[in-house]
Design a protein around this motif. Structure first.
Motif, mmCIF file in Angstrom:
data_model
loop_
_atom_site.group_PDB
_atom_site.id
_atom_site.type_symbol
_atom_site.label_atom_id
_atom_site.label_comp_id
_atom_site.label_asym_id
_atom_site.label_seq_id
_atom_site.Cartn_x
_atom_site.Cartn_y
_atom_site.Cartn_z
ATOM 1 N N VAL A 40 0.858 -1.183 0.000
ATOM 2 C CA VAL A 40 0.000 0.000 0.000
ATOM 3 C C VAL A 40 0.894 1.232 0.000
ATOM 4 N N ARG A 92 -7.601 4.705 5.144
ATOM 5 C CA ARG A 92 -7.254 4.080 3.879
ATOM 6 C C ARG A 92 -5.953 4.713 3.382
ATOM 7 N N HIS A 93 -5.327 4.117 2.373
ATOM 8 C CA HIS A 93 -4.092 4.646 1.808
ATOM 9 C C HIS A 93 -4.369 5.199 0.418
ATOM 10 N N GLY A 117 -9.900 2.709 -1.059
ATOM 11 C CA GLY A 117 -8.486 2.941 -0.826
ATOM 12 C C GLY A 117 -7.666 2.388 -1.970
ATOM 13 N N GLY A 129 -4.197 0.087 -3.197
ATOM 14 C CA GLY A 129 -3.287 -0.960 -2.741
ATOM 15 C C GLY A 129 -3.182 -2.069 -3.765
ATOM 16 N N ASN A 162 -9.638 -6.685 7.161
ATOM 17 C CA ASN A 162 -8.674 -5.594 7.341
ATOM 18 C C ASN A 162 -9.191 -4.290 6.736
ATOM 19 N N ARG A 199 -8.426 -0.737 8.086
ATOM 20 C CA ARG A 199 -7.131 -0.091 7.844
ATOM 21 C C ARG A 199 -6.920 0.335 6.394
ATOM 22 N N TYR A 200 -7.600 -0.330 5.435
ATOM 23 C CA TYR A 200 -7.311 -0.103 4.025
ATOM 24 C C TYR A 200 -8.504 0.336 3.184
ATOM 25 N N CYS A 226 -10.321 -1.930 -1.497
ATOM 26 C CA CYS A 226 -9.286 -1.891 -2.534
ATOM 27 C C CYS A 226 -9.660 -2.768 -3.722
ATOM 28 N N SER A 279 -8.249 -6.349 -2.637
ATOM 29 C CA SER A 279 -8.649 -6.591 -1.249
ATOM 30 C C SER A 279 -8.357 -8.009 -0.781
#
Length: 332
Positions: free
Chosen positions: A16, A46-47, A163, A165, A283, A286-287, A290, A294
């Motif tokens: 990520v 999220r990133h 997000g 990733g 998860n 945190r993210y 995606c 994912s």
């Protein structure tokens, strides 16, 4: 008749981008709140990418997967990249990734099945290895959503969910009981406009006009409640179907890895099927979502955290735009 060989996942990896965007950060640019986002989706952060794109994320995840599998790029016979957010309209991002890996003429292919893309790719890679045409396949799910999101109050219902990733897996022939078992794949295009980016595109003979922009057709659109309802139904169905195709029961599964679109969807599916909480891994907090990345990101985390042990049976299931949905069982 020659018996097909088995295919297994030999290594996983994820990546990520370093920029973290919290719910509090989004409060500063749109009318939303940390409490509202967490209650609705379970997401806390999220990133987001800065100065890089989908193939860059895929490259980093691929390197990590190759390290885990103890192989080099030259050992890869085929690259499959699942994404809904390519670097360019063409060529496919898999070709861009191939060049970044320093390869010369290794074949590559994009898979555009949205949130179900990794499982679709896993099935394609499995079949190539089982047939003997290729010995080692790299399957990547990668997404850079943030460049096309609408960071205004009008776009918040979609923007807070996504997000950036990437996750990757190396598939190769198995010499023991480890294997990718039957995969179940489905789509239902009649609901395409319930979750999509309408423009740019060639529909109607126009690519992208000012009128399209005025109608916000170049931003993601989701009919949230409709998608939620269908996701719960289809995930439950494909879980049962995948178990049946592999002659397994819910009790046989050690780990359930559902697509990380919305924690509330996963909680509802688990409750309906009476799956123990400790068997369901998430998860998304945190993210964010995606998409095609994912599930491989979640799988890699579970492997690296040593939650997954040799011989464990993993069931993965995803639902996404298209509509598409898919399930797969892996014996680790």
């Amino acid at each position: 008749m020659t018996q097909l060989r088995k295919a297994k996942i030999a290594g996983t990896g994820m990546y990520v981008p370093p920029k973290v965007v919290t719910n509090k950060d989004l409060e500063a640019v749109m009318d939303t709140s940390d409490e509202w986002i967490k209650q609705r989706s379970g997401i806390e952060q999220r990133h987001h990418v800065e100065g890089i794109g989908t193939s860059d994320l895929a490259f980093e995840a691929a390197k990590n997967a190759m390290t885990a599998a103890n192989v080099s790029a030259e050992d890869i016979d085929l690259i499959l990249l699942a994404t809904l957010s390519p670097d360019h309209q063409f060529p496919g991002s898999s070709a861009v990734l191939q060049a970044k890996l320093g390869l010369s003429t290794t074949p590559s292919m994009d898979i555009k099945c949205q949130c179900s893309g990794f499982i679709y790719g896993l099935n394609v890679g499995k079949l190539f290895v089982e047939s003997g045409q290729y010995n080692r396949v790299l399957v990547v799910g990668a997404e850079a959503h943030s460049p096309v999101l609408d960071f205004s109050t009008e776009g918040r219902d979609v923007t807070v969910l996504f997000g950036d990733g990437a996750g990757a897996a190396i598939i190769e022939a198995s010499d023991d009981d480890s294997q990718i078992m039957h995969c179940s794949l489905h789509s239902q295009g009649e609901f395409a406009n319930r979750l999509w980016i309408e423009r740019p595109g060639t529909a109607g003979g126009e690519w992208l006009t000012e009128a399209h922009k005025a109608e916000r057709q170049h931003f993601p659109y989701m009919e949230g409640r409709y998608v939620f309802k269908h996701a719960v139904t289809r995930l439950s169905e494909v879980i049962h179907e995948t178990l049946e195709k592999n002659d397994l029961t819910l009790a046989d599964i050690d780990h359930f890895l559902f697509h990380q679109a919305n924690l509330r969807i996963n909680e509802k599916v688990a409750a309906m099927l009476e799956i123990p909480e400790e068997k369901c891994h998430n998860n998304i907090m945190r993210y964010g979502n995606c998409s095609a990345a994912s599930i491989p990101m979640l799988l890699d985390e579970c492997v690296r955290q040593e939650k997954v042990k040799k011989g464990d049976i993993i069931l993965m299931a995803a639902f996404g735009a298209g509509f598409t949905w898919a399930g797969s069982v892996i014996k680790w």
